[in-house]
Design a protein around this motif. Structure first.
Motif, short mmCIF file in Angstrom:
data_model
loop_
_atom_site.label_atom_id
_atom_site.label_comp_id
_atom_site.label_asym_id
_atom_site.label_seq_id
_atom_site.Cartn_x
_atom_site.Cartn_y
_atom_site.Cartn_z
N LYS A 1 -5.18 7.01 -13.57
CA LYS A 1 -4.59 5.91 -12.81
C LYS A 1 -3.09 6.08 -12.73
O LYS A 1 -2.45 6.55 -13.66
CB LYS A 1 -4.92 4.57 -13.46
CG LYS A 1 -6.35 4.15 -13.31
CD LYS A 1 -6.59 3.62 -11.93
CE LYS A 1 -7.98 3.02 -11.84
NZ LYS A 1 -8.27 2.59 -10.50
N ARG B 1 0.81 -1.21 0.00
CA ARG B 1 0.00 0.00 0.00
C ARG B 1 0.85 1.26 0.00
O ARG B 1 0.42 2.30 -0.48
CB ARG B 1 -0.91 -0.02 1.23
CG ARG B 1 -1.98 1.01 1.16
CD ARG B 1 -3.01 0.60 0.12
NE ARG B 1 -3.94 1.68 -0.04
CZ ARG B 1 -4.39 2.12 -1.19
NH1 ARG B 1 -4.02 1.55 -2.29
NH2 ARG B 1 -5.24 3.09 -1.24
N ARG C 1 4.12 5.71 -6.47
CA ARG C 1 3.44 5.53 -7.74
C ARG C 1 3.63 6.79 -8.58
O ARG C 1 3.90 7.85 -8.05
CB ARG C 1 1.96 5.27 -7.52
CG ARG C 1 1.72 4.05 -6.64
CD ARG C 1 0.26 3.85 -6.33
NE ARG C 1 -0.48 3.31 -7.43
CZ ARG C 1 -0.58 2.01 -7.71
NH1 ARG C 1 0.00 1.15 -6.95
NH2 ARG C 1 -1.26 1.60 -8.74
N ASP D 1 -3.69 5.63 -5.66
CA ASP D 1 -3.97 4.87 -6.88
C ASP D 1 -4.40 5.76 -8.03
O ASP D 1 -4.37 5.35 -9.17
CB ASP D 1 -5.06 3.83 -6.62
CG ASP D 1 -4.60 2.73 -5.68
OD1 ASP D 1 -3.39 2.45 -5.64
OD2 ASP D 1 -5.46 2.15 -4.99
N GLU D 2 -4.82 6.98 -7.70
CA GLU D 2 -5.29 7.91 -8.71
C GLU D 2 -4.60 9.26 -8.51
O GLU D 2 -4.43 9.73 -7.40
CB GLU D 2 -6.81 8.08 -8.56
CG GLU D 2 -7.47 8.71 -9.74
CD GLU D 2 -8.98 8.65 -9.59
OE1 GLU D 2 -9.55 9.67 -9.15
OE2 GLU D 2 -9.57 7.62 -9.91
#
Length: 51
Positions: free
Chosen positions: A26, A2, A6, A18-19
């Motif tokens: 994404k 988690r 990203r 995640d976004e």
């Protein structure tokens, strides 16, 4: 898994979500896969790798 860094493929912003908060697209993980000496698919990955 988690709390991995990203990256948004659209704007290039780094985040933990995640976004993307900037463009709402994404995000994808920027970390490489774990190394395993027992990698069953190494031959296939090397064969598909472009030169």
């Amino acid at each position: 898994m988690r709390f991995q860094l990203r990256k948004c493929s659209e704007c290039g912003l780094y985040t933990l979500k995640d976004e993307c908060k900037k463009c709402n697209k994404k995000t994808t993980l920027v970390h490489p896969a774990k190394f395993s000496p027992d990698d069953k698919y190494a031959r296939l990955r090397i064969a598909e790798k472009p030169n």
